[in-house]
Scaffold this active site. Structure first.
Site, PDB file in Angstrom:
ATOM      1  N   GLU A 313       0.826  -1.212   0.000  1.00 15.72           N
ATOM      2  CA  GLU A 313       0.000   0.000   0.000  1.00 15.72           C
ATOM      3  C   GLU A 313       0.859   1.260   0.000  1.00 15.72           C
ATOM      4  O   GLU A 313       0.615   2.200   0.749  1.00 15.72           O
ATOM      5  CB  GLU A 313      -0.958  -0.010   1.200  1.00 15.72           C
ATOM      6  CG  GLU A 313      -1.873  -1.214   1.207  1.00 15.72           C
ATOM      7  CD  GLU A 313      -2.927  -1.214   2.309  1.00 15.72           C
ATOM      8  OE1 GLU A 313      -2.680  -0.620   3.367  1.00 15.72           O
ATOM      9  OE2 GLU A 313      -3.987  -1.822   2.093  1.00 15.72           O
ATOM     10  N   ASP A 392      -8.450  -8.688   3.967  1.00 19.69           N
ATOM     11  CA  ASP A 392      -8.168  -7.572   4.872  1.00 19.69           C
ATOM     12  C   ASP A 392      -9.273  -7.370   5.892  1.00 19.69           C
ATOM     13  O   ASP A 392     -10.078  -6.460   5.744  1.00 19.69           O
ATOM     14  CB  ASP A 392      -7.999  -6.287   4.032  1.00 19.69           C
ATOM     15  CG  ASP A 392      -7.473  -5.127   4.852  1.00 19.69           C
ATOM     16  OD1 ASP A 392      -7.112  -5.342   6.014  1.00 19.69           O
ATOM     17  OD2 ASP A 392      -7.420  -4.011   4.311  1.00 19.69           O
ATOM     18  N   GLU A 420     -12.797  -1.722  11.941  1.00 21.43           N
ATOM     19  CA  GLU A 420     -12.692  -0.973  10.686  1.00 21.43           C
ATOM     20  C   GLU A 420     -13.787  -1.357   9.687  1.00 21.43           C
ATOM     21  O   GLU A 420     -14.473  -0.497   9.142  1.00 21.43           O
ATOM     22  CB  GLU A 420     -11.313  -1.213  10.076  1.00 21.43           C
ATOM     23  CG  GLU A 420     -11.140  -0.545   8.731  1.00 21.43           C
ATOM     24  CD  GLU A 420      -9.781  -0.819   8.101  1.00 21.43           C
ATOM     25  OE1 GLU A 420      -8.943  -1.486   8.742  1.00 21.43           O
ATOM     26  OE2 GLU A 420      -9.566  -0.368   6.968  1.00 21.43           O
TER      27      GLU A 420
HETATM   28  C1  GCV Z   1      -2.427   0.668   8.687  1.00 19.05           C
HETATM   29  C2  GCV Z   1      -6.013  -1.751   5.682  1.00 19.05           C
HETATM   30  C3  GCV Z   1      -6.385  -0.518   6.433  1.00 19.05           C
HETATM   31  C4  GCV Z   1      -5.228   0.437   6.597  1.00 19.05           C
HETATM   32  C5  GCV Z   1      -4.078  -0.315   7.246  1.00 19.05           C
HETATM   33  C6  GCV Z   1      -3.745  -1.523   6.384  1.00 19.05           C
HETATM   34  C7  GCV Z   1      -2.681  -2.376   7.026  1.00 19.05           C
HETATM   35  O1  GCV Z   1      -5.767  -1.452   4.352  1.00 19.05           O
HETATM   36  O2  GCV Z   1      -7.456   0.108   5.799  1.00 19.05           O
HETATM   37  O3  GCV Z   1      -5.649   1.503   7.403  1.00 19.05           O
HETATM   38  O4  GCV Z   1      -2.951   0.520   7.384  1.00 19.05           O
HETATM   39  O5  GCV Z   1      -4.890  -2.331   6.242  1.00 19.05           O
HETATM   40  O6  GCV Z   1      -3.051  -3.314   7.703  1.00 19.05           O
HETATM   41  O7  GCV Z   1      -1.513  -2.091   6.860  1.00 19.05           O
END
Ligand code: GCV
Length: 848
Positions: A313, A392, A420
Site C-alpha cells: 500500500e 483484509d 474498521e
Molecule cells: C495501517 C487496511 C487498512 C489500513 C491499514 C492496512 C494495514 O488497508 O485500511 O488503514 O494501514 O490495512 O493493515 O496495513
C-alpha cells in the site's frame, strides 16, 4: 426545546428530540477513562461470594520486583474491594501470598509447587501455611505472578468458590501483543475512540497516566507487548527525540509486564539516517540498523522488537532493490537478536494495482505467493505476522492459506479489534465468535490435525515463537463504545487460551464490567453472540466480503467500490451472476494454496460451504445453495433477516432498563437504535442493487416495494431540490432532496387508513455541519432534532444516512406530513424519505 412541540393527543418518543445531539457525543467524554471504566471494576455484586470465609489483607509479596509489586498493589488491582467485602463478612483471617516459584522455594519450601510451570504460567492454591488459611499465587516468573493475581480477581468477580481453589494456567503462545496505529500527530488510523493516548502534536504526551491504565488492562488479560505507532509513516519514531519519549512509554507500561514494541519503516536508513540507500544487504544499512538498535536498548532494556509493513500500500520495501522480505527481516533480526528482540514482519504485502480485467489476478494469493517460497529463510527471531484472512479484516473470509504454508517459520496471527470493516464501533459486533472460527479451523497440513490455534502457538510445526497480535487502536475513550471493550477483552483471553469459548468469555466480561444479575448476564451474552451473525447478514453475503466503500470510509454500503479498480477486493457481479472464481481448474488458483484436503473442499462447488461460496466460485444468480434457495433469493431473505436481527438487539437491550446503570443503558440504547436504522440502509442498498443487477424479483415481494414509504422526491418541495445520490443504492430509489436555501420543506398528504403510526424520517447527517430537522403533522411539530453525529463523508450516502423515529403518531386521511430542514451551509439537511409503520407492529422495540 419547547414542550409545546409535543401535542397532547400524541404520545411521542421524547428520545427522538435529543437523539441527534446525544448519539455520538456520548462516545467522547471529557475525561480520560481509567481501567476501572473498562472491565477492571469490582462491583458490589461480588458481595454474593458464598464460600468466602476470609478476611483478606493486602497480599504478602515474597519478592521485590516491580511487576510482582504491581500484582500486590491493592489500590490498583481491586484487592481493596476484596478487603472491603471480606471485612464486611467479618470472617476468620485468610492470607494471600504471592511470589515466583523460586521465591516460594526460598521462603516456604513446604509449599508443594508444581515443578513444571511454563514461562508466564501460575498456580493458585488454597492451603494452610504456617497454620493460617492462605491462598498461594505462585508464578513461574514475575509475569506469572501478576497474571495469577488477575486470575484470582477475575474469579472473585465471577463468584467462584475459593475454599478449594486449585488452578494451573499458562499462556498458549508467547507473543500476545496489541498493535496501535497511532500517528505522531495524535490521530489514530482506524481508531474510533478519540485521540492517541501516547502522542500529541508530534511528541510523546507529557501525561502518560492513561498509558499505565491501558497497560494494567492489557496485563489483566495476559497481553505482554504493545506496539504503539502506526505501521504507516513510522520513520520519524527512530529519531533521538522520539526514542527518549518512547522510553517514557516503556516505563509506564513496564510495571504491568507489557513490553514496548514499535513499527519501523524499512527506508529509515535513508529517510532519517542520512544514507543514500536502504538496501537491506548494503553493509552501511546493516550497520545503521545495528547501531540504532543498540541505541534503543540503552534507553529501553526490555524493548520487545519491531513490526514491519513493507512493499505494501505504498510503503517502501526491499522489493525496491530486488530483495526479499526475508532479506529485510533478517537485517533487523540480526540487530535485535543479541538483546532478545524480535521482528514481526507482516505478510500483508500485495500489489494494489491489479488488473481487474485479468481473471487470473487475485489479491488473496499474494501473501502465500510471496512468503511460502521464503519458508525457512527467516532467522529464528523473525515471526511472520499474517492477517487472519487472505484479504483484509472483512466481516467474513476464509482463513489465510499461508498459515499452512510456513512449516519452518514462526507465525503470528493478526486480528483487528478495532472494527474498521465491522461497523466502526457504531455497530455492536462481538468478534470473538469469528476469531474462534478462525482459531479452530483445521488446515489439515500434512493430512493431520493442524488447527490455526496450534500452528500460531508453534505447536504444529514445533517453533518456540508465535502468537496473536490484535490491532486495537484505542484512544482516550478506549474503543469509543462501551460494549466494544468486550472485543479487547476477548482478544487477550483467546491469546492466552484459544480453547476458551466465545460465550464463556462474553460471560466473564459482562460479570466484570456490567454486573452479575442473571437476566443482564443472559440477555447481554445472547446479544453479543448474535451480533456478528447479524452484521454479516445485513452487510454482505456468501463470502462476498463487506460490500462497503473500500476506497473511502470502509463504513456504509457501496457495492461497486470494490470493483473495477486495482485493490482486488472484487466480487465480480453482473447480470448473469456473482463471485470470484478462485478454483485451480478455471479460476485464480487460490484454492490450491491450501493443503490438499482443504483445497479439495474449496475447489468443488458442491463441498464449498455456502457462507464462503462466492469467495471461491462464480455462480449464476439462480444457482441453488445447499439449503435449496437460489443465491438471489438468499440475498433478499438474509438482508431482511439481518435488519430484523439488528432491531432485535435493541429490543433485547430494552428489557434491561432499570437493571443496569442508567447512563450506560441510555448510551447503548441510542447506539442500538442507530444500528437498527443503519442496518435498514444496508439492507435496502444491497437488495435494490442486486434486484436491478439480476432482474430477478423477490419471491416474497419485498425487494423494491416499500408500501409505507413516502419518497422525498415525490413530495411538495419548497427550497429542496432533487439529487441523484452516489452511489445510487444508498438512497431509496437512488434519489434524495437537498436544501439549497436556509430553510426547506417537503410535504405529503396522507391518504391511507386512520391509525397510530411510528414514522421514521430518513435523512443524511453530513460532516462537518449540523442541520436541524422538524417533523410535523398538520403544522404541529411532533419531533425536532439536530443532525450532528460524527459520521463519515461530506456528501449524502450510506455512510451518513440516518433515521429518526417519531412513535405512536395518530394519522387520518388528509393529514399533512411535513419535514422542515434547516441547512447550516455545510450540512444541507438532505432527506431521503419518511416511512410509516402501524405502531402495533413496530419492528423497533427500543422504546424506553
Ligand atoms: C495501517 C487496511 C487498512 C489500513 C491499514 C492496512 C494495514 O488497508 O485500511 O488503514 O494501514 O490495512 O493493515 O496495513
Amino acid at each position: 426545546m419547547a414542550k409545546g412541540c409535543f401535542a397532547a393527543s400524541k404520545k411521542i418518543d421524547f428520545y427522538v428530540v435529543f437523539a441527534g445531539i446525544a448519539l455520538f457525543a456520548a462516545a467522547f467524554p471529557a475525561h480520560a477513562q481509567t481501567a476501572d471504566e473498562a472491565w477492571l471494576k469490582y462491583l458490589p455484586a461480588i458481595g454474593t461470594v458464598n464460600d468466602v470465609d476470609y478476611h483478606l489483607t493486602r497480599p504478602r509479596t515474597l519478592g521485590t520486583g516491580e511487576i510482582e509489586q504491581a500484582g500486590a498493589s491493592s489500590e490498583l488491582t481491586g484487592f481493596r474491594e476484596y478487603d472491603k467485602l471480606a471485612r464486611g463478612l467479618n470472617k476468620s483471617n485468610t492470607y494471600i501470598v504471592i511470589g515466583t516459584a523460586a521465591e516460594f522455594h526460598k521462603t516456604f519450601s513446604q509449599v508443594p509447587l508444581p515443578s513444571d510451570l511454563p514461562p508466564e504460567g501460575y498456580w493458585i492454591k488454597a492451603l494452610t501455611l504456617d497454620g493460617k488459611k492462605t491462598i498461594v499465587v505462585a508464578g513461574a516468573d514475575d509475569r506469572g505472578v501478576l497474571y495469577g493475581v488477575f486470575d484470582l480477581i477475575r474469579r472473585l468477580s465471577q463468584h467462584d468458590a475459593f475454599a478449594k481453589i486449585d488452578v494451573r494456567s499458562a499462556p498458549a503462545m508467547p507473543i500476545r501483543w496489541v498493535d496501535e496505529w497511532d500517528n505522531a500527530n495524535g490521530t489514530v488510523e482506524r481508531g474510533y475512540g478519540g485521540p492517541s493516548i501516547f502522542f500529541d502534536h508530534g511528541h510523546v504526551r507529557d501525561d502518560l497516566t492513561q498509558v499505565s491504565e491501558y497497560a494494567r488492562l492489557l496485563a489483566s488479560v495476559g497481553i505482554n507487548g504493545c506496539n504503539v505507532n502506526n505501521v504507516n509513516g513510522a520513520a520519524p519514531f527512530l529519531t533521538d527525540e522520539w526514542l527518549h519519549g518512547l522510553a517514557r512509554i516503556a516505563d509506564a507500561m513496564r510495571p504491568w509486564g507489557v513490553r514496548l514494541a514499535i513499527s519501523v519503516d524499512i527506508a529509515s536508513p535513508q529517510k532519517i539516517g542520512g544514507l543514500n540507500t536502504f538496501d537491506p544487504l548494503d553493509p552501511a544499512v546493516k550497520a545503521w540498523w545495528a547501531a540504532k538498535v543498540n541505541e534503543i536498548y540503552e534507553l529501553i532494556p526490555d524493548f520487545a522488537g519491531f513490526t514491519v509493513k513493507a512493499d505494501s500500500e505504498g510503503a517502501p520495501g526491499p522489493a525496491s532493490y530486488g530483495r526479499s522480505p526475508a532479506d529485510a527481516a533478517n537485517v533487523l533480526a540480526t540487530a535485535l537478536a543479541p538483546h532478545g528482540g524480535v521482528v514481526l514482519y507482516r505478510a500483508f504485502v500485495y500489489n494494489n494495482h491489479l488488473d481487474y480485467n485479468d481473471l487470473k489476478a487475485d489479491r488473496a494469493r499474494a501473501a502465500y505467493d510471496i512468503f511460502h517460497p521464503l519458508d525457512g529463510k527467516f532467522l529464528p527471531n523473525v515471526i511472520v505476522q499474517i492477517k487472519e484472512g487472505p484479504i483484509d479484516f472483512q466481516a467474513q473470509e476464509p482463513v489465510s492459506s499461508l498459515f499452512a504454508g510456513l512449516h519452518n517459520t514462526s507465525q503470528a496471527m493478526e486480528l483487528q479489534i478495532t472494527q474498521e470493516y465491522l461497523g466502526q464501533q457504531r455497530h455492536l459486533v462481538y468478534i470473538a465468535p469469528m476469531w474462534k472460527w478462525v482459531l479452530d479451523f483445521d488446515l489439515r497440513a500434512d493430512s493431520r490435525s493442524t488447527p490455526v490455534k496450534e500452528i500460531i502457538a508453534g505447536k504444529s510445526f514445533d517453533h518456540p515463537l508465535g502468537g496473536m497480535v490484535g490491532v486495537s487502536c484505542v484512544g482516550r475513550d478506549w474503543l469509543g463504545s462501551p460494549l466494544a471493550m468486550a472485543n479487547l477483552y476477548a482478544f487477550g483471553r483467546l491469546a492466552w487460551d484459544p480453547n476458551l469459548s466465545a460465550d464463556e468469555i462474553a460471560r466473564e466480561w459482562i460479570q466484570q464490567t456490567i454486573g452479575g444479575n442473571v437476566q443482564v448476564l443472559l440477555t447481554l451474552e445472547r446479544m453479543l453472540m448474535q451480533s456478528w451473525p447479524a452484521y454479516l447478514h445485513y452487510t454482505g453475503f456468501l463470502g462476498t466480503q463487506t460490500l462497503t466503500d473500500i476506497t473511502g470510509s470502509h463504513y456504509g454500503p457501496n457495492i461497486e467500490a470494490s470493483e473495477h479498480n486495482g485493490w482486488g477486493q472484487w466480487h465480480r457481479d453482473d447480470a448473469s451472476g456473482i463471485g470470484m472464481d478462485r478454483t485451480v481448474a478455471t479460476g485464480t488458483g487460490f484454492a490450491g494454496q491450501y493443503p490438499p484436503e482443504i483445497a479439495k473442499m474449496y475447489e468443488s462447488l458442491a463441498s464449498t460451504p455456502d457462507d464462503l461460496l462466492l469467495f471461491f466460485h462464480h455462480v449464476p444468480w439462480t444457482y441453488k445453495l445447499h439449503s435449496g434457495k437460489t443465491v438471489i433469493q438468499y440475498v433478499y431473505d438474509i438482508h431482511y433477516q439481518g435488519a430484523q436481527e439488528a432491531a432485535q438487539l435493541g429490543a433485547e437491550w430494552a428489557t434491561l432498563k432499570g437493571k443496569i446503570d442508567p447512563k450506560l443503558f441510555e448510551d447503548v440504547r441510542a447506539r442500538l437504535e442507530y444500528q437498527a436504522g443503519h442496518a435498514i440502509v444496508w439492507r435496502d442498498a444491497i437488495v435494490q442493487y442486486f434486484l436491478k443487477e439480476s432482474g430477478i424479483p423477490d419471491m416474497n415481494n419485498r425487494a423494491g416495494h416499500f408500501p409505507g414509504r413516502l419518497e422525498a422526491e415525490d413530495a411538495r418541495l419548497t427550497g429542496y431540490t432533487v439529487l441523484d445520490v452516489d452511489p445510487w443504492e444508498d438512497a431509496s430509489r437512488g434519489k434524495a432532496v437537498t436544501c439549497s436555501e436556509k430553510t426547506c420543506s417537503a410535504e405529503w398528504t396522507y391518504s391511507g387508513p386512520a391509525g397510530h403510526f411510528n414514522i421514521a424520517v430518513q435523512c443524511f447527517d453530513l460532516q462537518p455541519g449540523t442541520a436541524r430537522f422538524t417533523f410535523s403533522v398538520n403544522g404541529k411539530p411532533a419531533a425536532t432534532w439536530a443532525a450532528d453525529a460524527a459520521l463519515p463523508s461530506r456528501r449524502p450516502n450510506g455512510d451518513n444516512s440516518t433515521r429518526y423515529t417519531a412513535r405512536d403518531i395518530i394519522l387520518k386521511p388528509g393529514d399533512v406530513l411535513r419535514v422542515e430542514g434547516v441547512s447550516d451551509g455545510s450540512d444541507p439537511a438532505a432527506l431521503d424519505y419518511v416511512e410509516l409503520e402501524p405502531a402495533s407492529r413496530a419492528n423497533l422495540s427500543t422504546a424506553q
